[in-house]
Scaffold this motif. Structure first.
Motif, mmCIF file in Angstrom:
data_model
loop_
_atom_site.group_PDB
_atom_site.id
_atom_site.type_symbol
_atom_site.label_atom_id
_atom_site.label_comp_id
_atom_site.label_asym_id
_atom_site.label_seq_id
_atom_site.Cartn_x
_atom_site.Cartn_y
_atom_site.Cartn_z
ATOM 1 N N GLU A 72 -1.443 -25.653 -0.035
ATOM 2 C CA GLU A 72 -2.568 -24.747 -0.217
ATOM 3 C C GLU A 72 -2.315 -23.455 0.545
ATOM 4 N N ALA A 73 -2.893 -22.366 0.027
ATOM 5 C CA ALA A 73 -2.633 -21.056 0.622
ATOM 6 C C ALA A 73 -3.895 -20.420 1.191
ATOM 7 N N GLY A 74 -4.932 -21.241 1.441
ATOM 8 C CA GLY A 74 -6.156 -20.701 2.009
ATOM 9 C C GLY A 74 -7.145 -20.204 0.983
ATOM 10 N N ASP A 75 -6.793 -20.290 -0.281
ATOM 11 C CA ASP A 75 -7.681 -19.892 -1.374
ATOM 12 C C ASP A 75 -7.618 -21.014 -2.403
ATOM 13 N N PRO A 76 -8.756 -21.498 -2.885
ATOM 14 C CA PRO A 76 -8.719 -22.636 -3.819
ATOM 15 C C PRO A 76 -7.982 -22.337 -5.119
ATOM 16 N N HIS A 77 -7.775 -21.074 -5.432
ATOM 17 C CA HIS A 77 -7.104 -20.707 -6.678
ATOM 18 C C HIS A 77 -5.630 -20.345 -6.482
ATOM 19 N N VAL A 78 -5.137 -20.438 -5.241
ATOM 20 C CA VAL A 78 -3.764 -20.028 -4.949
ATOM 21 C C VAL A 78 -3.045 -21.144 -4.205
ATOM 22 N N GLN A 79 -1.839 -21.467 -4.659
ATOM 23 C CA GLN A 79 -0.992 -22.432 -3.964
ATOM 24 C C GLN A 79 0.331 -21.754 -3.588
ATOM 25 N N LYS A 80 0.919 -22.222 -2.510
ATOM 26 C CA LYS A 80 2.203 -21.686 -2.056
ATOM 27 C C LYS A 80 3.307 -22.651 -2.449
ATOM 28 N N LEU A 81 4.241 -22.167 -3.253
ATOM 29 C CA LEU A 81 5.396 -22.957 -3.671
ATOM 30 C C LEU A 81 6.593 -22.464 -2.877
ATOM 31 N N THR A 82 7.150 -23.338 -2.049
ATOM 32 C CA THR A 82 8.212 -22.940 -1.118
ATOM 33 C C THR A 82 9.519 -23.635 -1.472
ATOM 34 N N SER A 83 10.582 -22.842 -1.548
ATOM 35 C CA SER A 83 11.904 -23.359 -1.909
ATOM 36 C C SER A 83 12.573 -24.019 -0.713
ATOM 37 N N PRO A 84 13.630 -24.793 -0.936
ATOM 38 C CA PRO A 84 14.368 -25.399 0.190
ATOM 39 C C PRO A 84 14.946 -24.362 1.149
ATOM 40 N N THR A 85 15.133 -23.124 0.664
ATOM 41 C CA THR A 85 15.682 -22.071 1.536
ATOM 42 C C THR A 85 14.600 -21.319 2.294
ATOM 43 N N GLY A 86 13.325 -21.638 2.002
ATOM 44 C CA GLY A 86 12.235 -20.997 2.728
ATOM 45 C C GLY A 86 11.508 -19.903 1.977
#
Length: 548
Positions: free
Chosen positions: A458-472
């Motif tokens: 989660e990114a602090g907003d119910p409509h936004v998610q954070k997708l993070t790669s193995p490299t960061g």
């Protein structure tokens, strides 16, 4: 005397109001006409080392915010509607969205429409709501509110009167239901549509005409307050925004167990499910016909062994040419802007590189409105004919890899799974935004990314998610890659859905009156019925009140 940057900016802002060249829509003698190709704002920009394009992008912020305020408060259409304003930047943005714009002086010379269709942007210090029109008040440039034709404040999606508001702007659907009211008493009609105020208005119209109406909504497409309002009105509703996939399956089965005679579907999930005796053992024996209103829903039906007639509502010109391009284009962008700019300071779209994948009707609308907002738009399209169309419409056309590598925002507009594959996610720059216009499950390969070691948080907003790669590297995913306008927004503008539901009711009329003559399989809506919907919608926008 030293001149501050603030002084220069204020001077520039004042100069640009009347610096817009005459356009084809400027038929009023009171409109200020530019007399030189180089405006005063151009001169000032050159003096301080800016070019006019940089200044134009800066000046779009207040226009963007006012447009968003109007769209959120009203859920009304921009394209084709008449607006009254003397603000140059707002005029330019509205016209780029397809609006008819006149100045207040011109409005005095023009007969008012009888149905309160005009929208007035009043930025004067003494601004006040105008009876008989939608009024956006921003005295001195400070937004105050949006007011209905009766001068009541419009509070947006959370307004408890939102269903009634939507219904008041749906004359095409209301008239279409009225024409078949004598056929509806006792008919069992199921609606599997995005469950928001406009769908509720349709359901209530059918129920008030005597039909036995039941409603199903997918969890991500359900507003619980709307569902509760329909339950209070006596309708059977099978929907819960918090339902798990397993609970949603139970709700769908219960809905189909109502043994509806006619089914109006969005996505064809329930039409196909009705053909599965293991999931809906009695549904097909009762079902006399159905209608499907989406491109993504018709696609699987074209190769499906249908055992009832299904009207391809989406293929009607009154639906696909307007809902997909104008409705989805507007609603997706206004929703995206509100999500990425929750503080209302101006979303940073002007100058941003935006990639639109797909150049069908949805893609065309999304690309056009992105450019109107100041984005630098590139289109990805596999079909060479559509790619050529995009090029001739003035957009850069490139491969997905090229577009993704520099995009600040990447939008899928295909309705096809895996449109944004893992490779595109890997190519996107840090903090890029990923979103879907309309859409189907899996349009963004999030599951594939998770399998490859990416993480979703989660990114602090119910409509936004954070997708993070193995490299960061992190990307911003809007609504987990689902259709942004109906999951995070209020769906397409009311007038657009009035047309789409007008088409659906025309399809229902065809099934009620000629269903016994139609063979199992897909059928087009007769062109006379299609034309009648557009004719009624045009009358409604003109304010001539001939929807009947």
């Amino acid at each position: 005397m030293d001149v501050s940057w603030v002084d220069l900016l204020l001077s520039f802002s004042a100069l640009t109001v009347s610096s817009r060249p005459l356009s084809a829509n400027d038929v009023c003698p009171h409109y200020p006409i530019a007399t030189s190709k180089q405006t005063a704002s151009d001169t000032l920009c050159l003096a301080i080392g800016w070019n006019s394009e940089s200044a134009r992008l800066m000046d779009m912020t207040h226009a963007q915010l006012l447009l968003r305020a109007y769209a959120r408060a009203t859920n009304m259409l921009i394209a084709g509607r008449r607006f009254i304003t003397s603000d140059g930047e707002l005029t330019a943005l509205l016209e780029a969205f397809g609006a008819q714009v006149i100045t207040p002086d011109c409005a005095e010379d023009t007969p008012s429409t009888p149905t309160g269709l005009d929208v007035i942007f009043d930025l004067d210090e003494g601004a006040f709501p105008r009876p008989g029109a939608i009024t956006v008040l921003a005295p001195g440039g400070s937004f105050q509110g949006v007011y209905a034709p009766d001068t009541s404040l419009l509070r947006g999606p959370e307004d408890p009167e939102r269903i009634a508001w939507a219904r008041s702007l749906m004359p095409v659907t209301e008239a279409a239901v009225g024409r078949i009211a004598h056929l509806l008493p006792g008919r069992r009609i199921g609606l599997s549509l995005v469950l928001e105020p406009k769908t509720a208005a349709l359901a209530l119209m059918l129920a008030e005409a005597g039909a036995e109406v039941s409603v199903f909504g997918h969890a991500s497409e359900t507003r619980d307050d709307v569902a509760d309002a329909l339950r209070r009105a006596g309708l059977k509703v099978f929907a819960n925004s918090q339902a798990s996939p397993e609970e949603e399956e139970v709700l769908a089965r219960e809905f189909l167990a109502e043994n509806n005679e006619y089914l109006l579907d969005d996505g064809s999930h329930l039409i196909r499910m009705a053909h599965d005796p293991g999931r809906a053992p009695t549904a097909l024996s009762a079902l006399r016909g159905a209608a499907e209103e989406t491109t993504s829903g018709l696609r699987p039906l074209r190769h499906f062994p249908l055992r009832v007639p299904v009207i391809a509502s989406n293929d009607a010109r009154s639906k696909t040419l307007f809902d997909n391009a104008y409705g989805t284009g507007q609603s997706c962008w206004t929703t995206v802007l509100d999500i990425i700019d929750p503080d209302g300071v101006g979303a940073p779209i002007p100058g941003m590189k935006v990639g639109i994948i797909g150049y069908g009707d949805v893609g065309k609308g999304c690309a056009r409105f992105a450019r109107a907002l100041g984005a630098r738009v590139s289109v990805v399209e596999l079909d060479p004919v559509r790619a050529l169309q995009a090029r001739m419409d003035g957009f850069a056309v490139a491969s997905l890899g090229e577009v993704a590598s520099t995009a600040g925002l990447l939008m899928s507009a295909t309705g096809e799974p895996s449109t944004i594959p893992l490779g595109a996610l890997e190519a996107l720059p840090e903090n890029a935004i990923v979103t879907v216009a309309g859409g189907v499950v899996g349009e963004v390969e999030i599951e594939e990314a998770l399998a490859a070691g990416w993480t979703l948080s989660e990114a602090g907003d119910p409509h936004v998610q954070k997708l993070t790669s193995p490299t960061g590297k992190s990307l911003r995913i809007l609504e987990k890659g689902e259709g942004i306008n109906y999951t995070a927004g209020e769906g397409n503008p009311i007038e657009i859905m009035d047309m789409s539901f007008g088409v659906q009711v025309a399809a229902l009329t065809e099934l009620l009156t000629r269903g016994e003559e139609l063979s199992p399989g897909l059928h087009n809506l007769p062109h006379q019925a299609d034309d009648a919907v557009s004719r009624a919608a045009l009358d409604a926008l003109r304010g001539t009140s001939n929807a009947q």
